[in-house]
Write an enzyme that holds these catalytic residues in place. Sequence first.
Site, short mmCIF file in Angstrom:
data_model
loop_
_atom_site.label_atom_id
_atom_site.label_comp_id
_atom_site.label_asym_id
_atom_site.label_seq_id
_atom_site.Cartn_x
_atom_site.Cartn_y
_atom_site.Cartn_z
N GLY A 19 0.80 -1.23 0.00
CA GLY A 19 0.00 0.00 0.00
C GLY A 19 0.83 1.27 0.00
CG LEU A 20 3.97 1.82 2.17
CD1 LEU A 20 5.28 1.56 2.91
CD2 LEU A 20 3.24 2.99 2.82
N GLY A 21 2.83 2.14 -2.60
CA GLY A 21 3.07 2.58 -3.97
C GLY A 21 4.34 2.03 -4.59
CB ALA A 31 8.08 3.83 -6.53
CG ASP A 57 -0.57 4.16 -5.95
OD1 ASP A 57 -1.41 4.83 -5.35
OD2 ASP A 57 -0.19 3.03 -5.58
O1 PMV Z 1 -2.98 -0.54 -1.69
P1 PMV Z 1 -2.80 0.42 -2.79
O2 PMV Z 1 -1.63 1.36 -2.58
O3 PMV Z 1 -2.74 -0.25 -4.14
O4 PMV Z 1 -4.05 1.40 -2.80
C1 PMV Z 1 -5.32 0.98 -3.18
C2 PMV Z 1 -6.24 2.14 -3.13
C3 PMV Z 1 -7.66 1.83 -3.54
O5 PMV Z 1 -8.39 3.04 -3.41
C4 PMV Z 1 -8.28 0.79 -2.64
C5 PMV Z 1 -7.74 1.34 -4.98
C6 PMV Z 1 -7.37 2.37 -6.03
O6 PMV Z 1 -7.02 1.94 -7.17
O7 PMV Z 1 -7.46 3.58 -5.80
#
Ligand code: PMV
Length: 319
Positions: A107-109, A113, A154
Amino acid sequence: MLVSLWNDVPHKGALKMITCSAPGKVYLFGEHAVVYGEPAICCAVDIRTRVSVDHADSITIRSTLGTTGIDFETHPYVSAVVERFQDISSLEGVSILISSEIPVGSGLGSSAAVTIATIKALDMLLGTGLELDDIARMGHEVEQRVQGAASQTDTYVCTMGGVVMIPQRKGLDLIDCGIIVGNTNIFSSTKELVANVSDLNKRFPDVIGPILSSIGMMSVAGKGLVNTKDYVSIGKLMNINQGLLDAIGVGCSELSSFTYAARNSGAYGAKITGAGGGGCMVAIAPHERVDDVAAAIGAAGGEVIVTKATDVGVKVESL
Ligand code: PMV
């Protein structure tokens, strides 16, 4: 690490290594709701992925995951970027070396990156003259190709850096407080969690719909609070956002335990960042409380990353 791995790579001619890097990101507000068109606020953070490239006779991609050619199992994002450059330039061979401070799939991209840093590095090597907007757009296309679906969040934030409101792409002031990330090291699939929220929304639209719009309203309120540096209020809204993320089923006991540990040790606020179900949480805290918050998350079992917001998006590190 970078240098020793690089020494093993076969180079063509003189060493002309170009290194570019791109930052990770955290969500202050709005994950999941952003999928339904609600606004979100994302912040680039000062942990980076570095990608070094050099001309070579064949394609080699090297990282801690292994050494491959174009390989969509081991290096899907970099492979997709290389194929994209083969479409727009005369690229035949290249040595690519990846090193990253961003934990993978948390969840930190990390995928954005590595994608964006590779695009910039190949752009510099091949002289394709891409502007930042082109890099962000190509990065989004690559993520869509690899993942099937991806929001622009992201790739945009990691290209531009700073604090950004999505989908408006509005740059906000950089936040000036501690940012502490707690990693559960529990793998979670963004695709699956997004699908679960969608199922819940179909089943209980009158219940879930207002929760998602409430999350969106927190981003709207958060925008003003970021620019007035009201971190106490931002923290309170992050805590409410966390409650609503729990309500739509993307929490887990570790994420709850880390967020409470952070709040109880002086954080302004704490919540999940990204898809949830595992992955990471983020806390913001006054600079003088960062060590306490980090220690509390660590004691609760989290792998801690202490970082800060950065307005440096993708950049050339060395030519
Ligand atoms: O976990 P990540 O960094 O891929 O974030 C997902 C974020 C969501 O809103 C759940 C999905 C999206 O594509 O925005």
